[in-house]
Motif scaffolding. Structure first.
Motif, PDB file in Angstrom:
ATOM      1  N   SER A   1       0.989  -1.082   0.109  1.00 34.47           N
ATOM      2  CA  SER A   1       0.062   0.022  -0.018  1.00 34.47           C
ATOM      3  C   SER A   1       0.809   1.130  -0.019  1.00 34.47           C
ATOM      4  O   SER A   1       0.418   2.357  -0.545  1.00 34.47           O
ATOM      5  N   ARG A   2       2.133   1.132   0.709  1.00 33.53           N
ATOM      6  CA  ARG A   2       2.807   2.476   0.768  1.00 33.53           C
ATOM      7  C   ARG A   2       3.435   2.481  -0.673  1.00 33.53           C
ATOM      8  O   ARG A   2       3.822   3.749  -1.008  1.00 33.53           O
ATOM      9  N   ALA A   3       3.745   1.330  -1.319  1.00 30.96           N
ATOM     10  CA  ALA A   3       4.590   1.356  -2.705  1.00 30.96           C
ATOM     11  C   ALA A   3       3.752   2.136  -3.469  1.00 30.96           C
ATOM     12  O   ALA A   3       4.104   2.848  -4.601  1.00 30.96           O
ATOM     13  N   LEU A   4       2.314   1.829  -3.565  1.00 28.89           N
ATOM     14  CA  LEU A   4       1.324   2.257  -4.296  1.00 28.89           C
ATOM     15  C   LEU A   4       1.000   3.625  -4.486  1.00 28.89           C
ATOM     16  O   LEU A   4       0.605   4.240  -5.426  1.00 28.89           O
ATOM     17  N   ALA A   5       1.160   3.963  -3.066  1.00 31.60           N
ATOM     18  CA  ALA A   5       0.450   5.412  -2.757  1.00 31.60           C
ATOM     19  C   ALA A   5       1.110   6.710  -3.676  1.00 31.60           C
ATOM     20  O   ALA A   5       0.538   7.711  -4.324  1.00 31.60           O
ATOM     21  N   PRO A   6       2.503   6.584  -4.157  1.00 27.42           N
ATOM     22  CA  PRO A   6       2.966   7.748  -4.927  1.00 27.42           C
ATOM     23  C   PRO A   6       2.355   7.493  -6.473  1.00 27.42           C
ATOM     24  O   PRO A   6       2.150   8.688  -7.235  1.00 27.42           O
TER      25      PRO A   6
ATOM     26  N   PRO B   1      -0.573  12.945 -10.815  1.00 26.79           N
ATOM     27  CA  PRO B   1      -1.464  13.427 -11.743  1.00 26.79           C
ATOM     28  C   PRO B   1      -1.688  12.419 -12.822  1.00 26.79           C
ATOM     29  O   PRO B   1      -1.088  11.527 -13.232  1.00 26.79           O
ATOM     30  N   ASP B   2      -2.997  12.471 -13.389  1.00 34.19           N
ATOM     31  CA  ASP B   2      -3.396  11.676 -14.441  1.00 34.19           C
ATOM     32  C   ASP B   2      -2.645  11.789 -15.664  1.00 34.19           C
ATOM     33  O   ASP B   2      -2.387  12.911 -16.225  1.00 34.19           O
ATOM     34  N   PRO B   3      -1.865  10.800 -16.193  1.00 28.62           N
ATOM     35  CA  PRO B   3      -0.936  10.710 -17.181  1.00 28.62           C
ATOM     36  C   PRO B   3      -1.668  10.895 -18.637  1.00 28.62           C
ATOM     37  O   PRO B   3      -1.077  10.723 -19.701  1.00 28.62           O
ATOM     38  N   GLY B   4      -3.079  10.591 -18.501  1.00 29.36           N
ATOM     39  CA  GLY B   4      -3.755  10.289 -19.717  1.00 29.36           C
ATOM     40  C   GLY B   4      -3.638  11.300 -20.874  1.00 29.36           C
ATOM     41  O   GLY B   4      -3.473  11.030 -22.068  1.00 29.36           O
ATOM     42  N   PRO B   5      -3.742  12.541 -20.469  1.00 29.80           N
ATOM     43  CA  PRO B   5      -3.232  13.761 -21.665  1.00 29.80           C
ATOM     44  C   PRO B   5      -1.858  13.614 -22.222  1.00 29.80           C
ATOM     45  O   PRO B   5      -1.813  13.867 -23.370  1.00 29.80           O
ATOM     46  N   LEU B   6      -0.829  13.105 -21.338  1.00 25.95           N
ATOM     47  CA  LEU B   6       0.487  12.726 -22.006  1.00 25.95           C
ATOM     48  C   LEU B   6       0.353  11.660 -22.938  1.00 25.95           C
ATOM     49  O   LEU B   6       1.108  11.797 -23.918  1.00 25.95           O
ATOM     50  N   LEU B   7      -0.232  10.777 -22.530  1.00 32.73           N
ATOM     51  CA  LEU B   7      -0.254   9.554 -23.338  1.00 32.73           C
ATOM     52  C   LEU B   7      -1.278   9.828 -24.861  1.00 32.73           C
ATOM     53  O   LEU B   7      -0.778   9.376 -25.833  1.00 32.73           O
ATOM     54  N   ALA B   8      -2.142  10.465 -24.688  1.00 27.91           N
ATOM     55  CA  ALA B   8      -2.824  11.085 -25.619  1.00 27.91           C
ATOM     56  C   ALA B   8      -2.056  11.971 -26.708  1.00 27.91           C
ATOM     57  O   ALA B   8      -2.224  11.583 -27.856  1.00 27.91           O
ATOM     58  N   LEU B   9      -1.380  12.730 -25.830  1.00 29.86           N
ATOM     59  CA  LEU B   9      -0.668  13.569 -26.946  1.00 29.86           C
ATOM     60  C   LEU B   9       0.653  12.982 -27.546  1.00 29.86           C
ATOM     61  O   LEU B   9       0.989  13.032 -28.906  1.00 29.86           O
TER      62      LEU B   9
END
Length: 354
Positions: A10-15, A20-28
């Motif tokens: 759970s601690r490893a997952l937190a960061p 931020p959502d990377p969706g806009p970068l992936l779309a770009l």
């Protein structure tokens, strides 16, 4: 990279969850593929093939000489982009935007413009090196003598440009247009807008022969062709060097429009062209300089930064200038700069010949 220290999952997952959502970068990053999907659909004639009504994949594939499975994948991608709609029985129809702008032969067709933009594909691959070396990427796009090589760029954008032209002419408090020179007219949207606003206006459309063919068709469409004269331009002969010379006498026009040429040709060529436009105006006549211009702090940038970068990549000297630069050049050559309007992306700057 060193091995991470073992921690609770759970601690490893937190960061990762807090990032931020990377969706806009992936779309770009995938934007190049979307452009290629549109270009391929236009090259195959997908939108024109669907204009008659719903079509199944198999029948459309036969008509377009495509593999059925491959075309099905393309149509699914086009549906994701909002350009076609698929039915439960695998029949495909156009959406409103594709019907308005992507059907060949339609009055709003933008396919030729998109094709000229997509033709810049290889030129853009040199962007990283340009950032290191400075300068411009070169290419033929910016030279006035090459305008007829890019009809989609300079005439194919008419469905967008004509709306801006009519809006700007309505907003500006212009005197009667009178005898108009639509210099480097493209598809003629500015001459058409001025002729529509002033029933007594007479317009000379001046550009390469191929672009004038389109301007003639558009003038007929708007019912003003009988007030137009179409004079071909020889940009290699008349506008090369330091002293361009249009085939018209001094002071013979009441209004001169210089539209969408300066940003491609660059500041030095712009100065020569403004000088020539001033020569052609009678005292008291009106100069309209129409182009994408850099906006001041706090003003919306819209697409200007990408256009500026495109000019860096695709021309020898092009760029987006500030309105103040145009005002200074106009003043230098006997034109007093006056009102300007910016209806969206373009700026229209007016001036009066002293």
């Amino acid at each position: 990279m060193s091995a991470p220290t073992a921690v609770a999952p759970s601690r490893a997952l937190a960061p990762y969850e807090d990032a931020p959502d990377p969706g806009p970068l992936l779309a770009l990053n995938f934007g190049f593929a979307r452009a290629r999907v549109l270009g391929t659909a236009l090259e195959l004639g997908v939108f024109t093939g669907l204009v008659r009504g719903p079509r199944g994949t198999s029948g459309l594939a036969v008509e377009l000489d495509c593999d059925t499975g491959a075309l099905r994948a393309l149509l699914a991608a086009l549906e994701q982009l909002g350009l076609v709609a698929g039915g439960a029985d695998e029949s495909w129809t156009l959406t409103n935007v594709s019907r308005a702008y992507l059907v060949e032969g339609g009055r709003g067709y933008l396919g030729e413009h998109f094709a000229d933009v997509l033709a810049e594909w290889d030129q853009w691959s040199g962007l990283t090196e340009l950032m290191r070396s400075g300068g411009h990427g070169g290419g033929e796009l910016g030279a006035p003598e090459n305008r007829d090589l890019y009809p989609g760029m300079f005439a194919g954008i008419f469905p967008v440009g004509v709306r801006a032209a009519f809006r700007a002419v309505r907003e500006l408090a212009l005197p009667d247009a009178g005898h108009v020179l639509d210099f480097a007219s493209g598809a003629g949207e500015w001459g058409i807008a001025l002729a529509a606003a002033d029933p007594r206006a007479r317009v000379v459309a001046h550009d390469s022969r191929e672009l004038l063919d389109t301007a003639r068709e558009r003038a007929v469409e708007f019912g003003v062709a009988e007030r137009f004269r179409f004079v071909p331009a020889d940009f290699t002969r008349d506008y090369a060097g330091d002293f361009p010379k249009a085939p018209f006498p001094d002071g013979c026009f009441d209004t001169v429009v210089l539209s969408h040429l300066s940003r491609f040709a660059g500041p030095d060529a712009t100065e020569r062209l403004v000088h020539e436009c001033a020569r052609l105006l009678r005292p008291g006549g009106t100069l309209l300089v129409v182009d994408v211009m850099r906006q001041g702090p706090g003003q919306p940038a819209l697409h200007r930064p990408m256009i500026a970068l495109s000019l860096l990549v695709n021309t020898e000297a092009g760029g987006i200038q500030e309105e103040s630069a145009y005002r200074a050049v106009m003043q230098k050559y006997g034109v007093t700069a006056k009102e300007s309007v910016t209806p969206g992306l373009i700026t229209v700057l007016t001036g009066e010949r002293r």
